[in-house]
Design a protein around this motif. Structure first.
Motif, short mmCIF file in Angstrom:
data_model
loop_
_atom_site.label_atom_id
_atom_site.label_comp_id
_atom_site.label_asym_id
_atom_site.label_seq_id
_atom_site.Cartn_x
_atom_site.Cartn_y
_atom_site.Cartn_z
N LEU A 186 5.97 7.33 3.45
CA LEU A 186 5.99 6.12 4.26
C LEU A 186 6.90 6.19 5.48
N SER A 187 7.77 7.19 5.55
CA SER A 187 8.79 7.14 6.61
C SER A 187 9.15 8.53 7.13
N VAL A 188 9.66 8.54 8.35
CA VAL A 188 10.14 9.79 8.94
C VAL A 188 11.58 10.04 8.50
N LYS A 276 0.35 -2.75 8.78
CA LYS A 276 -0.58 -2.99 7.68
C LYS A 276 -0.75 -1.73 6.86
N TRP A 277 -0.85 -0.58 7.54
CA TRP A 277 -0.93 0.69 6.80
C TRP A 277 0.28 0.84 5.90
N TYR A 278 1.46 0.51 6.40
CA TYR A 278 2.68 0.63 5.61
C TYR A 278 2.61 -0.26 4.37
N ALA A 283 2.09 -0.69 -1.40
CA ALA A 283 1.57 -1.39 -2.58
C ALA A 283 0.80 -0.43 -3.48
N TRP A 284 0.04 0.45 -2.89
CA TRP A 284 -0.73 1.40 -3.69
C TRP A 284 0.20 2.37 -4.43
N LEU A 285 1.24 2.83 -3.75
CA LEU A 285 2.18 3.75 -4.39
C LEU A 285 2.94 3.10 -5.54
N GLU A 286 3.18 1.79 -5.44
CA GLU A 286 3.96 1.08 -6.46
C GLU A 286 3.12 0.66 -7.66
N GLN A 287 1.81 0.74 -7.54
CA GLN A 287 0.96 0.38 -8.68
C GLN A 287 1.13 1.38 -9.81
#
Length: 353
Positions: A186-188, A276-278, A283-287
């Motif tokens: 998610l981040s640089v 929105k991508w973030y 959310a998908w990664l936390e599922q």
């Protein structure tokens, strides 16, 4: 001889049956007709039709450009390049990487852009210099490995790793890895991705001939946040999966390149889309991930058919068969050859021929 006897016996049997039935088939003509009818001749096998050679093998085998007027032909992922020009492997503010691939070729417009970006960024933005990855093959076209695009000489991969302050050897250019700009999905990484990177990408987007630039979605988000929201130049920046260690620059179709199909300005490149991508990715990664149920092994899908010369624009056949321009050898062979160990002390001191 055995086949002849078998035919005669079959014919004789047919005569006996005819006579027993009281017919008038006991004639020389009937005997001959019956014998021929009982000899079965199999049909001749159809000759195998050879498969056409994949276009990637045809274009990948050409180590020099076509001696034609410069022209980008077709689309970025389905075309070829006439009159390709080589980016010098060393310049005042750039060095070409992965020389063994022989992919430092492009349309003259692309070569001018890279040289301009390199010198402008070094002079104006204090960027040490560009490490330039793949452009295209001498005649463009599909490649043996790697890219689906990069076929018409209008795409360039520019590493986000700064150029060192020395000339890299052949071996270093082959083995040095580009540095990822990401800390996670998610981040640089702020220790790697700096304000100088922002300025470099902004400068590349500022040139009118640049149509779009692809970077990792996390880099796009970082650019938006560094700029405090939407800016005109950010509309050219697209979030592309991968692309975490380089930016992919794509320029517009040049004038006088009949048959070149442009892509047009990118869409959905606002900073709102990046945010929105973030959110969606986070959310998908936390599922919680559910274990996949055991299923029967699926049958392997059929591979996609190879792209052949007939799948490309007609003009690409002329590009492929045109005379070669330049030296018989690749330009890189005599400019920066790999170092070789001498076989003996005598060989080490012998004059070079």
């Amino acid at each position: 001889m055995r086949a002849f006897l078998l035919t005669r016996l079959v014919a004789a049997g047919a005569i006996v049956v005819s006579c027993a039935a009281g017919t008038a088939a006991f004639t020389p003509a009937a005997i001959a007709q019956t014998a021929v009818a009982d000899v079965i001749v199999p049909p001749a096998p159809k000759p195998a039709v050879p498969k056409p050679t994949p276009a990637k093998q045809l274009f990948g085998s050409k180590d020099r450009p076509a001696d034609l007027k410069p022209r980008a032909i077709g689309f970025y992922s389905r075309g070829c390049l006439a009159g390709g020009q080589a980016l010098p492997i060393d310049g005042p503010a750039w060095q070409a990487m992965r020389l063994s691939r022989n992919r430092n070729w492009g349309h003259p417009n692309l070569i001018k852009l890279i040289e301009r970006l390199a010198t402008d960024a070094k002079r104006e933005d204090d960027w040490p210099g560009l490490l330039v990855g793949d452009l295209t093959q001498p005649r463009g076209g599909p490649m043996l490995s790697g890219h689906a695009s990069h076929q018409i000489g209008l795409d360039a991969d520019i590493w986000l790793t700064p150029m060192p302050d020395r000339r890299l050897s052949w071996a270093e250019r082959e083995t040095t890895s580009a540095v990822s700009m990401l800390a996670d999905t998610l981040s640089v990484d702020p220790k790697v991705f700096t304000t100088k990177h922002v300025k470099l990408i902004q400068r590349a987007a500022s040139y009118p001939e640049v149509e779009r630039i692809g970077v990792n979605p996390a880099i796009k988000l970082a650019l938006c946040r560094a700029e405090g929201g939407d800016k005109p130049w950010l509309q050219k920046i697209q979030g592309w999966p991968g692309h975490h260690y380089h930016m992919h620059i794509r320029i517009k179709c040049p004038e006088n390149s009949d048959g070149c199909t442009g892509q047009g300005p990118p869409t959905h490149t606002s900073c709102a889309h990046a945010e929105k991508w973030y959110r969606d990715t986070k959310a998908w990664l936390e599922q919680p991930k559910k274990p996949k149920p055991k299923t029967e092994a699926k049958k392997p899908s059929k591979p996609k058919p190879e792209v052949t010369l007939t799948d490309l624009p007609n003009a690409c056949e002329d590009v492929l068969t045109a005379a070669s321009a330049g030296s018989p050898k690749k330009q890189i062979e005599h400019v920066l050859a790999p170092a070789r160990k001498p076989v003996s002390r005598a060989a080490a001191v012998s004059p070079t021929r």
